[in-house]
Enzyme design. Structure first.
Site, short mmCIF file in Angstrom:
data_model
loop_
_atom_site.label_atom_id
_atom_site.label_comp_id
_atom_site.label_asym_id
_atom_site.label_seq_id
_atom_site.Cartn_x
_atom_site.Cartn_y
_atom_site.Cartn_z
N LYS A 142 0.85 -1.20 0.00
CA LYS A 142 0.00 0.00 0.00
C LYS A 142 0.88 1.24 0.00
O LYS A 142 1.70 1.44 0.90
CB LYS A 142 -0.90 -0.01 1.24
CG LYS A 142 -1.69 1.28 1.46
CD LYS A 142 -2.41 1.24 2.81
CE LYS A 142 -3.03 2.59 3.16
NZ LYS A 142 -3.65 2.58 4.51
N ASP A 170 -2.76 10.64 3.27
CA ASP A 170 -4.15 10.23 3.48
C ASP A 170 -4.87 11.25 4.33
O ASP A 170 -4.72 11.31 5.54
CB ASP A 170 -4.18 8.85 4.17
CG ASP A 170 -5.60 8.36 4.38
OD1 ASP A 170 -6.52 8.88 3.71
OD2 ASP A 170 -5.79 7.45 5.21
N LYS A 183 -10.15 13.04 8.17
CA LYS A 183 -9.55 12.81 9.47
C LYS A 183 -9.43 14.14 10.24
O LYS A 183 -9.26 15.20 9.61
CB LYS A 183 -8.13 12.24 9.32
CG LYS A 183 -8.02 10.87 8.67
CD LYS A 183 -6.55 10.51 8.50
CE LYS A 183 -6.36 9.17 7.80
NZ LYS A 183 -6.72 8.04 8.68
N ASP A 242 1.52 6.71 5.40
CA ASP A 242 0.56 5.71 4.96
C ASP A 242 1.04 4.94 3.73
O ASP A 242 0.31 4.08 3.22
CB ASP A 242 -0.80 6.35 4.69
CG ASP A 242 -1.97 5.42 5.00
OD1 ASP A 242 -1.76 4.44 5.73
OD2 ASP A 242 -3.08 5.67 4.51
N ASP A 281 -12.09 6.88 4.11
CA ASP A 281 -10.87 6.73 4.89
C ASP A 281 -10.45 5.27 5.00
O ASP A 281 -9.42 4.97 5.57
CB ASP A 281 -11.06 7.34 6.29
CG ASP A 281 -9.74 7.56 7.01
OD1 ASP A 281 -8.70 7.67 6.31
OD2 ASP A 281 -9.73 7.63 8.25
N GLU A 312 -9.42 3.50 2.49
CA GLU A 312 -8.99 3.51 1.09
C GLU A 312 -7.86 2.53 0.79
O GLU A 312 -7.69 2.11 -0.35
CB GLU A 312 -8.58 4.93 0.67
CG GLU A 312 -7.15 5.33 0.97
CD GLU A 312 -6.79 5.31 2.45
OE1 GLU A 312 -5.62 5.05 2.77
OE2 GLU A 312 -7.68 5.57 3.29
N ARG A 328 -7.40 -0.58 1.49
CA ARG A 328 -7.86 -1.87 0.97
C ARG A 328 -8.34 -1.75 -0.47
O ARG A 328 -8.28 -2.72 -1.23
CB ARG A 328 -8.94 -2.42 1.89
CG ARG A 328 -10.20 -1.61 1.97
CD ARG A 328 -11.01 -1.87 3.24
NE ARG A 328 -10.35 -1.32 4.42
CZ ARG A 328 -10.80 -1.44 5.66
NH1 ARG A 328 -11.93 -2.12 5.88
NH2 ARG A 328 -10.16 -0.91 6.66
#
Length: 429
Positions: free
Chosen positions: A197, A202, A209, A220, A279, A281, A283
């Site tokens: 990933k 993010d 967030k 991230d 949020d 995202e 996956r």
């Protein structure tokens, strides 16, 4: 060498004027680290002492004396690293193989820590992909090739998850595809596929967030960095198996072009996903990488991601979390971590977790139902995109990869904790 502080690792207690419990003492400009009787204690002592020497402003050390072995030297480096200050360590070993191994670890870990600590303005999705590719190709220029799929080309090749997550940014999302093939044979089977990933920032998207949670979200992309670092270390150690790697890179931002709650994404394997939280995202981008990896029919498939806060709540930031439907597959990663003196802990993943991401409009949604275990349902979501009901697949949720504030073992920022596990997994399975 004349300005380097000599540092020795010794068994005995500190003498006067130091207390019996002192970790560090100093004599004639030399530093002495006082350890317990067990190897585990020596590693903690070395890393903790390195943090203290860093705090004292010591920028160059020479590890000397007979108390050091390769693992205590490496523990010292892990603690001595400072993202703001260039440090120099003279390893103090006369063993060429040990020096070679330490240099390989440092090169891989330094890249992981520095790219992860880089600002989100500097490290765009393309920069991450290009940096990873260039670093790996320098290690194996004859054996490694790569391609970058970017922007609307992602849609043309069916990588809809990465495109949807990244379309809110003016900086295009990308997938990096790496083929490490030391055999030189185009028809050689793929032993292992790695998927990482790579969300370079993010914001949470429209499920935005709070600032306190967003401040560290340059990290991230830790999964992409970690699988790259693991592959780099394995290559430096002489890996002779074919490995393909997929980095799923995007910025998750808010704009008039960003994906929204209620959107439905249809993947190449015909699984449809309703977006109920932008949020969640990571996956969504990993699904593309897992589909591409599955098409190669590898013997093993490993993905790594800074995927859920739930994993951190479960095991803290000292352990990485491991998920698999198969006991043997999970054990391979746990054993690799143990052999490399890294910490990993298995969290539950069962078939019933597959039922905990329902949708009224699609096959599944991208979040679990209220009360479901967030780390396990995230892993179950990924399982929808791997073949053979998840056989020979393992997911690492990198709960131990980043330190939001310095402690007595780690500086603030990326730790590189996990890359040795991945390298060992590639080598030994």
């Amino acid at each position: 060498m004349t300005k380097a502080m000599r540092v020795q690792l010794v068994e005995g207690k500190a003498g006067d004027p130091w207390s019996d419990s002192a970790l560090l003492s100093f004599t004639g400009g030399d530093a002495f680290i006082h350890i317990g009787a067990t190897n585990g204690a020596s590693l903690v002592a070395a890393q903790r002492a390195a943090r203290r020497l860093d705090g004292m402003g010591v920028t160059e050390v020479a590890l000397s004396g007979d108390g050091w072995d390769i693992e205590s030297r490496w523990a010292f480096w892990a603690g001595y690293f400072n993202p703001k200050v260039t440090k120099t360590i003279h390893w103090g070993s006369e063993d060429d193989e040990e020096i070679k191994e330490l240099a390989a670890r440092e090169s891989a870990a330094r890249w992981v820590r520095e790219i992860t600590n880089g600002t989100p303005d500097d490290v765009s999705p393309r920069v991450l992909a290009e940096s990873a590719a260039e670093m790996l190709q320098k290690l194996a220029p004859q054996a490694l090739s790569y391609r970058i799929v970017a922007g609307d080309d992602l849609l043309r090749e069916g990588f809809v998850g990465i495109h949807n997550v990244g379309r809110g940014s003016v900086r295009e999302p990308v997938m990096l595809q790496v083929d490490y093939n030391p055999t030189g044979e185009d028809t050689a089977p793929v032993d292992t596929c790695l998927v990482g990933k790579g969300i370079t920032f993010d914001s949470g998207g429209y499920s935005i967030k709070p600032s306190s949670n967003m401040a560290t979200m340059k990290s991230d992309m830790g999964g992409a960095a970690m699988v790259t670092g693991g592959l780099a270390l394995a290559i430096a150690r002489g890996l002779n198996k074919r490995v393909k790697m997929y980095l799923c890179c995007a910025e998750n931002l808010v704009s008039g072009h960003a994906f929204k709650l209620g959107d439905i994404i249809k993947y190449k394997n015909d699984v449809t996903v309703e977006v109920l939280n932008t949020d969640a995202e990571g996956r969504l981008v990993l699904a593309d990488g897992l589909i591409a990896a599955s098409e190669e029919q590898p013997r093993w498939l490993l993905d790594a991601a800074t995927l859920t806060g739930a994993a951190k709540m479960a095991v803290g930031r000292d352990f990485n979390s491991v998920f698999s439907f198969e006991d043997e597959m999970a054990r391979k990663v746990l054993d690799a971590a143990a052999q490399e003196n890294e910490k990993a802990w298995r969290l539950p993943l069962e078939n019933f977790h597959l039922e905990q991401t329902p949708s009224s409009f699609a096959d599944i949604s991208n979040i679990g139902i209220d009360g479901s275990p967030g780390a396990s349902t995230a892993a179950a979501f990924l399982a929808r995109f791997v073949p053979n009901e998840g056989r020979n697949w393992v997911h690492m949720d990198l709960s131990g990869s980043y330190q939001p504030a310095a402690n007595d073992l780690w500086a603030t920022g990326a730790k590189g904790h996990g890359l040795r596990t991945i390298a060992r997994f590639l080598q030994e399975n």
